[in-house]
Structures are given as structure tokens and as C-alpha cells.
Design a protein around this motif. Structure first.
Motif, mmCIF file in Angstrom:
data_model
loop_
_atom_site.group_PDB
_atom_site.id
_atom_site.type_symbol
_atom_site.label_atom_id
_atom_site.label_comp_id
_atom_site.label_asym_id
_atom_site.label_seq_id
_atom_site.Cartn_x
_atom_site.Cartn_y
_atom_site.Cartn_z
ATOM 1 N N THR A 34 0.814 -1.218 0.000
ATOM 2 C CA THR A 34 0.000 0.000 0.000
ATOM 3 C C THR A 34 0.848 1.268 0.000
ATOM 4 O OG1 THR A 34 -0.127 -0.083 2.427
ATOM 5 C CG2 THR A 34 -1.909 -1.145 1.189
ATOM 6 N N ARG A 35 2.143 1.112 -0.146
ATOM 7 C CA ARG A 35 3.042 2.277 -0.092
ATOM 8 C C ARG A 35 2.957 3.115 -1.350
ATOM 9 N NH1 ARG A 35 5.166 6.253 0.430
ATOM 10 N NH2 ARG A 35 7.079 6.833 1.532
ATOM 11 N N MET A 36 2.712 2.475 -2.505
ATOM 12 C CA MET A 36 2.649 3.177 -3.781
ATOM 13 C C MET A 36 1.456 2.665 -4.580
ATOM 14 S SD MET A 36 6.661 3.080 -4.995
ATOM 15 C CE MET A 36 6.307 3.973 -6.533
ATOM 16 N N PRO A 37 0.925 3.467 -5.514
ATOM 17 C CA PRO A 37 -0.077 2.937 -6.439
ATOM 18 C C PRO A 37 0.498 1.772 -7.229
ATOM 19 C CG PRO A 37 0.021 5.327 -6.555
ATOM 20 C CD PRO A 37 1.179 4.904 -5.715
ATOM 21 N N GLU A 38 -0.335 0.807 -7.569
ATOM 22 C CA GLU A 38 0.148 -0.404 -8.250
ATOM 23 C C GLU A 38 0.896 -0.088 -9.535
ATOM 24 O OE1 GLU A 38 -3.073 -3.015 -8.943
ATOM 25 O OE2 GLU A 38 -3.393 -3.477 -6.828
#
Length: 396
Positions: A338-342
Motif C-alpha cells: 500500500t506504499r505506492m499505487p500499483e
């Protein structure tokens, strides 16, 4: 819902119909994703048999050829960080269709280009299309796997491997039969185009809420995933670029048969990916990454200490089986963080991974020159052991 007689009530018929339609849609999406992975492998491998013809046509020596081939790598490295933003802005379907057309058009140009500027331009475009395609199709795969509710990523990557085997074999077969180089390249390009109306309607057309980051850089846990991908692809690149050299220089195989090592490695990897989804369902992706890293590291140790080349080939097979599902599992785990958009995370991780293939063989060469190829391979075994250790920190 049913009544006491087991008959579906009228007020529940439409929800069940929608559920059936959704399941059918996901099945079609899985089929389309497999086709696109296959065409990526097919298109990539179709270029390899054309390299000697390009070298002869342009009158290049080995050094000049190596510099020219870097254009493909640079194209990929520059395209990967922006591919996620393109997929997010326009949808996977539009991007994959456009990139397939670029690949189909580039192959014939690469087969006949007689000037260095034209060859360099076509090779750069080909590499950029391959890099962006790889990122986009994995973004598609993450979404389809989530919708499927079960592991399917390894099967997707197995189709990439199968496409690579058939692409190289098909081009070699056509050229061996005396087919003109341009005609063989056009045949390969046609297959890429023919796949579009079959798979295209069931590719994902959804767009992201935002345009995505234009140049994605890894953050947080994505950095660890990217580093693990770097090591995994470094090991795969070592097999491709140094496997035959190792067998012919240290295990007594002739140069003409030393290529058997990569064949054994690729076959074991393909078989491992075909069975990978079932293994993931039983063990989970974290355990699979840990086991794969240990297995591949053990394979490098066996290959290094093997007194004869048949035993070294056993090590090659173990490396292929170990590496088979590590990268697909890491790509799937990108969808859990969940740290970055996929889309941004996949661009960043793919760039790290391809960097391992592009830069890794040179690093192995430096280590081998300073020490020996045995030491370089043992270093890879240690690096893969670190992959197994670090996998415990990945998102579950």
C-alpha cells in the motif's frame, strides 16, 4: 437463494446471472492475459535469431555489436518508469494494443535496416516497446489475479516462457528452411497482430483516478521488492550470458554443446511456472520466494563445485526451478503493498528487475576478471540466499 423445493426464487435470479456473467468475464480476462504474455515472449525471442544477420549486414565487429545492442536495453530502461502512468491514464488495453503494433512494425525494420542510424532507432523503439509492454501486462495480470480470487500469476509468466521458446524456434526454423529474413520477420509480426483481435476485447480498459507518476521511483517496501527482483533477474541473466561460457571453460564441454546449459535452465523454469500457481495455493507466495531463493542458490553451488558437466547441468536445472516463480510472486506481491499505487510500483520494480538483466552480466564479468567465474557464481548463490532471508519482510 432457493425455496424449500430447491428452486431459485425470482428475486434472486438476476444477481446469480450477474455472478455467472462476472465469472465468465474473469475467465476471458485470464485467457486474454495469457495470450499477451505469450506474444511478449514470442516477440522478444523473435529478435534473437536476427542478430547475426544484422551484424553481417552492417559489417560490425563484436565490440560495435555490443554497443548497438545497448540501445535495446536503454530503450527498455527509459520506457519502464513511465509505462505505469500510461496504463493508468489510458488503460491496459489501449497501451498493449499500441505496443503490440510497434513491436510488429519494428521486427521487419530490424531485419532489413542497412544503415546504423536506422538500426539504432528501430532497436531503441523495439526495446522501449518491450519494456513498457512488460510493465503494462503485469499490471493487467495483478488486476486479473485479484479478480480471479486465486493464484494465476505464475501461469501467466509460464506463457511468456513458452512464447519465447516457440518464437526463437519458429524463427530459426523459417530461416533454416531458406526463408528470406524479411519474410520471417513479417511472419513473426503477423502473429503479434493476429493476437490483438483475439485478446484485445477482454483486456482491461479501466483508467486510474489519476494519471500516475510520470517517472516512478520506488518507496518503502517497494524498494525491497525491487532489489529482490534485481537479484533474481541477475541470476537469470547470468544463465543466459555466462552459462555456456562457464560450461565450456570449466567443465570441458565443447562450445557447440555448451548452449545446452541454458536450454536445461529454461526448460526447468517453464515447467516450474506451469506448476507454480498450484504451489502458491498450497504454500503462499512468501514461502515460495524463500524456497525459490534457497533452491536457486543451491543450484549455483552445485554448478560451481560439480566435477563433471552432467552434474553441472543438474545444477542449471535446479537454478531454473528455483528462479521460476520468484519474479512472478514478487510481481504479485506488488499488488498487496500500500506504499505506492500499483501502476507506479510495477514500473519501479520492473525497472529494477530489468536493470539486473542489463547490468548484471557486466558485474559478473568484472568479478570473474578480478577473481574467477567460480567466485562470481558463488557470489550469486549468496545473493539468492539473501533473497530468501529478506522475503520474510514482504507484505503478507
Amino acid at each position: 437463494m432457493t425455496d424449500n423445493a430447491g428452486v431459485i426464487r425470482a428475486d434472486d435470479a438476476r444477481p446469480l446471472a450477474r455472478l455467472a456473467a462476472s465469472a465468465k468475464s474473469v475467465t476471458a480476462q485470464r485467457r486474454a492475459t495469457r495470450i499477451m504474455f505469450f506474444t511478449l515472449g514470442f516477440g522478444t525471442a523473435s529478435w534473437a535469431p536476427l542478430v547475426p544477420y544484422a551484424k553481417a549486414r552492417l559489417g560490425l565487429d563484436n565490440h560495435s555489436l555490443g554497443l548497438m545492442l545497448l540501445c535495446l536495453g536503454f530503450g527498455s530502461l527509459l520506457a519502464m518508469p513511465v509505462a505505469g502512468a500510461l496504463a493508468n491514464r489510458f488503460g491496459c488495453r489501449a497501451v498493449l494494443v499500441c505496443l503490440s503494433i510497434v513491436l510488429a512494425c519494428a521486427l521487419p525494420v530490424l531485419s532489413v535496416a542497412s544503415s546504423l542510424p536506422l538500426m539504432v532507432t528501430a532497436l531503441f523503439a523495439f526495446g522501449a516497446a518491450l519494456g513498457a509492454y512488460g510493465v503494462t501486462v503485469n499490471i493487467q495480470a495483478i488486476a486479473v489475479e485479484r479478480a480471479s480470487g486465486r493464484p494465476v500469476m505464475s501461469g501467466f509468466h509460464a506463457h511468456y516462457s513458452i512464447g519465447g521458446i516457440l518464437g526463437a524456434a519458429g524463427m530459426v526454423g523459417l530461416l533454416g528452411l531458406g526463408t528470406p529474413v524479411l519474410a520471417a520477420a513479417l511472419c513473426a509480426g503477423c502473429i503479434l497482430v493476429i493476437a490483438l483481435p483475439i485478446a484485445g476485447p477482454n483486456l482491461l480498459s479501466d483508467k486510474g483516478e489519476t494519471g500516475g507518476t510520470l517517472f516512478a521511483m520506488p518507496k518503502g517496501i517497494v524498494t525491497l521488492i525491487g532489489l529482490l527482483c534485481f537479484v533474481t533477474f541477475l541470476a537469470e541473466g547470468a544463465m543466459l550470458d555466462w552459462g555456456a561460457v562457464f560450461l565450456s571453460s570449466t567443465d570441458g564441454m565443447t562450445a557447440s554443446t555448451a548452449g545446452l546449459g541454458y536450454t536445461v535452465f529454461a526448460t526447468a523454469m517453464s515447467a516450474g511456472r506451469l506448476s507454480g500457481d498450484a504451489i502458491v495455493a498450497r504454500l503462499g507466495r512468501i514461502k515460495l520466494v524463500m524456497g525459490g531463493g534457497c533452491c536457486a542458490g543451491l543450484g549455483f553451488i552445485i554448478t560451481t563445485i560439480a566435477p563433471t558437466w552432467p552434474l553441472a547441468l543438474v545444477g542449471f536445472a535446479i537454478i531454473g526451478a528455483g528462479c521460476a516463480n520468484v519474479a512472478p510472486s514478487l510481481f504479485s506481491i506488488v499488488g498487496r503493498q500500500t506504499r505506492m499505487p500499483e501502476s507506479d510500483a510495477m514500473s519501479a520494480v520492473s525497472t529494477f528487475g530489468y536493470g539486473g538483466i542489463l547490468v548484471g552480466p557486466a558485474l559478473i564479468g568484472f568479478v570473474a576478471a578480478a577473481t574467477s567465474l567460480h567466485i562470481a557464481f558463488l557470489g550469486l548463490a549468496c545473493a539468492l540466499g539473501l533473497v530468501a532471508v529478506c522475503a520474510r519482510y514482504l507484505p503478507r
